[in-house]
Design a protein around this motif. Sequence first.
Motif, short mmCIF file in Angstrom:
data_model
loop_
_atom_site.label_atom_id
_atom_site.label_comp_id
_atom_site.label_asym_id
_atom_site.label_seq_id
_atom_site.Cartn_x
_atom_site.Cartn_y
_atom_site.Cartn_z
N ASP A 210 28.61 6.64 -13.09
CA ASP A 210 28.12 7.92 -13.85
C ASP A 210 28.28 7.48 -15.62
N HIS A 211 29.06 6.76 -15.83
CA HIS A 211 29.44 6.46 -17.45
C HIS A 211 28.25 5.41 -17.72
N LEU A 212 28.16 4.33 -16.60
CA LEU A 212 26.85 3.36 -16.91
C LEU A 212 25.60 4.03 -16.91
N VAL A 213 25.27 5.20 -16.24
CA VAL A 213 24.04 5.88 -16.29
C VAL A 213 23.91 6.69 -17.52
N HIS A 214 25.15 7.06 -18.00
CA HIS A 214 25.06 7.91 -19.26
C HIS A 214 24.56 6.77 -20.40
N LYS A 215 25.40 5.89 -20.30
CA LYS A 215 25.19 4.64 -21.28
C LYS A 215 23.63 4.12 -21.25
N THR B 187 12.86 17.86 -24.89
CA THR B 187 12.04 16.65 -24.06
C THR B 187 12.59 17.43 -22.74
N ALA B 188 11.97 16.77 -21.57
CA ALA B 188 12.27 17.14 -20.55
C ALA B 188 12.72 15.71 -19.51
N TYR B 189 13.43 16.20 -18.55
CA TYR B 189 13.76 15.03 -17.67
C TYR B 189 14.04 15.53 -16.20
N ILE B 190 13.33 15.07 -15.16
CA ILE B 190 13.24 15.71 -13.85
C ILE B 190 14.40 14.92 -13.10
N THR C 204 29.25 23.55 -6.82
CA THR C 204 28.96 24.39 -8.21
C THR C 204 27.68 23.97 -8.71
N SER C 205 27.00 24.91 -9.05
CA SER C 205 25.46 24.67 -9.63
C SER C 205 25.45 24.00 -10.92
N PRO C 206 24.73 23.15 -10.97
CA PRO C 206 24.56 22.35 -12.16
C PRO C 206 23.76 22.92 -13.44
N PHE C 207 23.21 24.10 -13.00
CA PHE C 207 22.52 24.75 -13.90
C PHE C 207 23.02 26.05 -14.46
N THR C 208 24.09 26.81 -13.89
CA THR C 208 24.59 27.93 -14.24
C THR C 208 26.32 27.69 -14.18
N LEU C 209 26.75 26.81 -13.58
CA LEU C 209 28.15 26.34 -13.59
C LEU C 209 28.84 27.39 -12.86
N PRO D 135 21.66 15.93 -6.72
CA PRO D 135 22.91 15.31 -7.18
C PRO D 135 22.95 14.41 -8.21
N GLU D 136 21.77 14.02 -8.80
CA GLU D 136 21.81 13.35 -10.00
C GLU D 136 21.98 14.53 -11.18
N ALA D 137 21.47 15.81 -10.99
CA ALA D 137 21.71 16.87 -11.97
C ALA D 137 23.33 17.08 -11.94
N CYS D 138 23.80 16.93 -10.97
CA CYS D 138 25.39 17.23 -10.97
C CYS D 138 25.92 16.19 -11.67
N MET D 139 25.51 15.03 -11.45
CA MET D 139 26.36 13.78 -11.98
C MET D 139 26.07 13.80 -13.60
N LEU D 140 24.89 14.03 -14.20
CA LEU D 140 24.52 14.42 -15.50
C LEU D 140 25.24 15.45 -16.05
N THR D 141 25.41 16.62 -15.29
CA THR D 141 26.07 17.73 -16.23
C THR D 141 27.77 17.54 -15.80
N CYS D 142 28.10 16.65 -14.91
CA CYS D 142 29.66 16.25 -14.77
C CYS D 142 30.41 17.43 -13.93
N VAL D 143 29.65 17.94 -12.88
CA VAL D 143 30.06 19.05 -12.02
C VAL D 143 30.06 18.58 -10.64
N CYS D 144 30.79 18.80 -9.78
CA CYS D 144 30.83 18.50 -8.28
C CYS D 144 31.31 19.60 -7.43
N GLY D 145 31.22 19.03 -6.34
CA GLY D 145 31.42 20.13 -5.17
C GLY D 145 30.48 21.21 -4.94
#
Length: 76
Positions: free
Chosen positions: A7-12, A46-49, A65-70, A53-63
């Motif tokens: 995940d850190h590599l993807v953010h970098k 900007t926009a990023y589609i 939990t919604s990546p959009f509303t937490l 699973p990728e949205a959860c990884m980018l927002t650092c949530v798991c399980g």
Amino acid sequence: MQGMLRDHLVHKYLSIILQPLMNSVKLGIMMSDSVGNIHHYFTPLTAYIVDTPEACMLTCVCGKTSPFTLVSYLHF
């Protein structure tokens, strides 16, 4: 541990790829409009589609939990 490093590599990677866009937000960029006139533009939005699973990884949530509303499944 490998998941966190991945995940850190993807953010970098995203910060390196999007660096020209980040610079254009700070400094602006010269672009022409549909008529041909040249203007100095700032592009802060900007926009990023992504898929879920990728949205959860980018927002650092798991399980569950919604990546959009937490919101967790426990709230329902």
